[in-house]
Design an enzyme around this catalytic site. Structure first.
Site, PDB file in Angstrom:
ATOM      1  N   LYS A   5       0.848  -1.204   0.000  1.00 14.85           N
ATOM      2  CA  LYS A   5       0.000   0.000   0.000  1.00 14.85           C
ATOM      3  C   LYS A   5       0.880   1.249   0.000  1.00 14.85           C
ATOM      4  O   LYS A   5       2.088   1.153   0.268  1.00 14.85           O
ATOM      5  CB  LYS A   5      -0.924  -0.023   1.220  1.00 14.85           C
ATOM      6  CG  LYS A   5      -0.201   0.036   2.549  1.00 14.85           C
ATOM      7  CD  LYS A   5      -1.127  -0.285   3.712  1.00 14.85           C
ATOM      8  CE  LYS A   5      -0.360  -0.250   5.010  1.00 14.85           C
ATOM      9  NZ  LYS A   5      -1.105  -0.882   6.112  1.00 14.85           N
ATOM     10  N   TYR A 231      13.346  31.204   4.439  1.00 18.15           N
ATOM     11  CA  TYR A 231      12.096  31.795   4.945  1.00 18.15           C
ATOM     12  C   TYR A 231      12.190  32.052   6.438  1.00 18.15           C
ATOM     13  O   TYR A 231      12.665  31.202   7.194  1.00 18.15           O
ATOM     14  CB  TYR A 231      10.928  30.823   4.732  1.00 18.15           C
ATOM     15  CG  TYR A 231      10.448  30.711   3.316  1.00 18.15           C
ATOM     16  CD1 TYR A 231       9.976  31.821   2.613  1.00 18.15           C
ATOM     17  CD2 TYR A 231      10.432  29.472   2.678  1.00 18.15           C
ATOM     18  CE1 TYR A 231       9.527  31.692   1.318  1.00 18.15           C
ATOM     19  CE2 TYR A 231       9.974  29.338   1.381  1.00 18.15           C
ATOM     20  CZ  TYR A 231       9.524  30.454   0.707  1.00 18.15           C
ATOM     21  OH  TYR A 231       9.074  30.324  -0.575  1.00 18.15           O
TER      22      TYR A 231
HETATM   23  C1  LIG Z   1      -0.248  -1.912   6.706  1.00 12.50           C
HETATM   24  C2  LIG Z   1      -0.739  -3.221   7.123  1.00 12.50           C
HETATM   25  C3  LIG Z   1       0.148  -4.281   7.338  1.00 12.50           C
HETATM   26  C4  LIG Z   1       1.643  -4.139   7.293  1.00 12.50           C
HETATM   27  O1  LIG Z   1       2.105  -3.507   8.464  1.00 12.50           O
HETATM   28  P1  LIG Z   1       3.662  -3.307   8.737  1.00 12.50           P
HETATM   29  O2  LIG Z   1       3.708  -2.744  10.104  1.00 12.50           O
HETATM   30  O3  LIG Z   1       4.146  -2.332   7.731  1.00 12.50           O
HETATM   31  O4  LIG Z   1       4.319  -4.624   8.597  1.00 12.50           O
HETATM   32  C5  LIG Z   1      -0.410  -5.518   7.632  1.00 12.50           C
HETATM   33  N1  LIG Z   1      -1.749  -5.682   7.707  1.00 12.50           N
HETATM   34  C6  LIG Z   1      -2.616  -4.677   7.513  1.00 12.50           C
HETATM   35  C7  LIG Z   1      -4.087  -4.924   7.628  1.00 12.50           C
HETATM   36  C8  LIG Z   1      -2.152  -3.412   7.223  1.00 12.50           C
HETATM   37  O5  LIG Z   1      -3.022  -2.412   7.049  1.00 12.50           O
END
Ligand SMILES: *Cc1c(COP(=O)(O)O)cnc(C)c1O
Length: 357
Positions: A5, A231
């Site tokens: 993601k 800035y």
């Molecule tokens: C983002 C996510 C993960 C991965 O989490 P990490 O801490 O990056 O390993 C796993 N399961 C779900 C449902 C997530 O939303």
């Protein structure tokens, strides 16, 4: 299931996914429907699960591309069943049980009913049952045992009533590295797959960050003691100083919070960020670094000689978490996965920097 993601935590979901599939990853987890479609359009054929949820307008396109969906309510179950029947497909769903996260997910006491409804629905297929662990320390936190217990209770009753099918999965990175048991059928690593893990978790030292963020010196200027930079004139030279300008700013993933407190690497030396980080540019003090010239590579995240700056270091300076650092690498930053060629969509991308899967 590799979690890709947020554009693979900023690394570039298409290239990472092609590489992961070649390395044997069997499924991918994304955050949104559009992320799933991007991967399908790039020729990724392994199962893709939208870990969270999608909005009603996206249901048809998700089902049309064989995207698996998290399921957490009766309303959604009915809607998916109707949509899938209309389209003549079977929607593959993962029941998401809320054992403590408190956002998406059906509460444990309602999970069996939802499982029964899924089983009774002609166009739904239970592809998995999942929960998400809240503790950032995974199994080291007693709260995780409570969550695991709630999850197990549901599984036990669902098994007795023959309502289970598909893969069971719970573990994110923190859980994997702290030994959550049982580990079930899938694990869902995100951050650790990119070589980043909070340093207090066991095994963190075994990981090698996959990401480096580099820029270059585009301008050098000698300023007199007393001159101010940027800035708000928040930095003032206490001595005659040499200031280098870098064409990289907060839009590229240099947190604004690093203004007057972050550092970068140039010629294997550490140099301080001076003045405010701006949208497009960052200024650094290279007075003490010999021989800096325009065109020198500057490492904002990564290793240069015997020095390195990790996502955790930057996160500490910016008062955030490493996740936000890699996710914030901007769209306009070119991702380079190997010396050459730069991967194109639809083609498996060569990643020569990775020595092993
Ligand atoms: C983002 C996510 C993960 C991965 O989490 P990490 O801490 O990056 O390993 C796993 N399961 C779900 C449902 C997530 O939303």
């Amino acid at each position: 299931m590799l979690v890709v993601k947020a554009d693979a935590y900023g690394h570039g979901a298409v290239a990472i996914s092609h590489h992961a599939v070649r390395c044997g990853v069997e499924a991918l987890g994304v955050g949104t429907c559009s992320e799933a479609l991007e991967l399908r359009q790039a020729g990724i054929t392994v199962p893709i699960l939208v870990l969270g949820t999608i909005v009603d307008e996206e249901v048809a396109i998700a089902l049309g591309h064989n995207v698996e969906l998290g399921l957490h309510s009766t309303d959604r179950q009915q809607m998916l069943q109707r949509a899938a029947r209309r389209m003549g497909v079977r929607a593959r769903v993962h029941l998401n049980i809320d054992t403590g996260m408190g956002r998406l997910g059906v509460l444990p006491e309602r999970a069996l009913e939802l499982l029964r409804r899924i089983q009774g629905a002609s166009h739904l297929e239970l592809a998995g049952v999942m929960t998400h662990i809240t503790a950032t320390d995974g199994a080291l936190d007693p709260q995780t045992a409570t969550q695991a217990h709630r999850f197990e209770e549901v599984l036990k009753r669902a098994r007795e009533q023959r309502l289970l099918s598909g893969a069971i999965h719970t573990a994110n990175s923190a859980c994997i590295f702290t030994g959550l048991r049982p580990i079930y059928d899938f694990v869902r690593p995100g951050i650790s797959a990119y070589g980043v893990l909070p340093s207090h978790l066991p095994g963190a030292e075994l990981l090698r960050p996959a990401l480096a963020l580099r820029s270059q010196v585009i301008f050098l200027k000698d300023v007199q003691r007393g001159a101010t930079i940027g800035y708000g004139s928040t930095w003032q030279a206490e001595r005659n100083s040499r200031i280098a300008t870098l064409p990289v700013g907060y839009d590229d993933g240099v947190p604004w919070q690093l203004s007057n407190r972050g550092r970068v690497l140039v010629r294997s030396h550490s140099a301080k960020i001076v003045g405010r980080v701006t949208m497009d540019y960052t200024t650094i003090d290279v007075t003490d670094v010999d021989g800096v010239s325009v065109g020198d590579v500057v490492t904002l995240l990564g290793t240069d000689g015997d020095k390195s700056i990790t996502a955790a270091d930057i996160a500490a300076d910016a008062q955030t978490i490493p996740y936000e650092i890699t996710c914030s690498v901007g769209k306009r930053v070119t991702r380079v996965y190997s010396s050459d060629p730069i991967p194109t969509t639809g083609q498996p991308s060569p990643i020569v920097e990775e020595q092993s899967c």
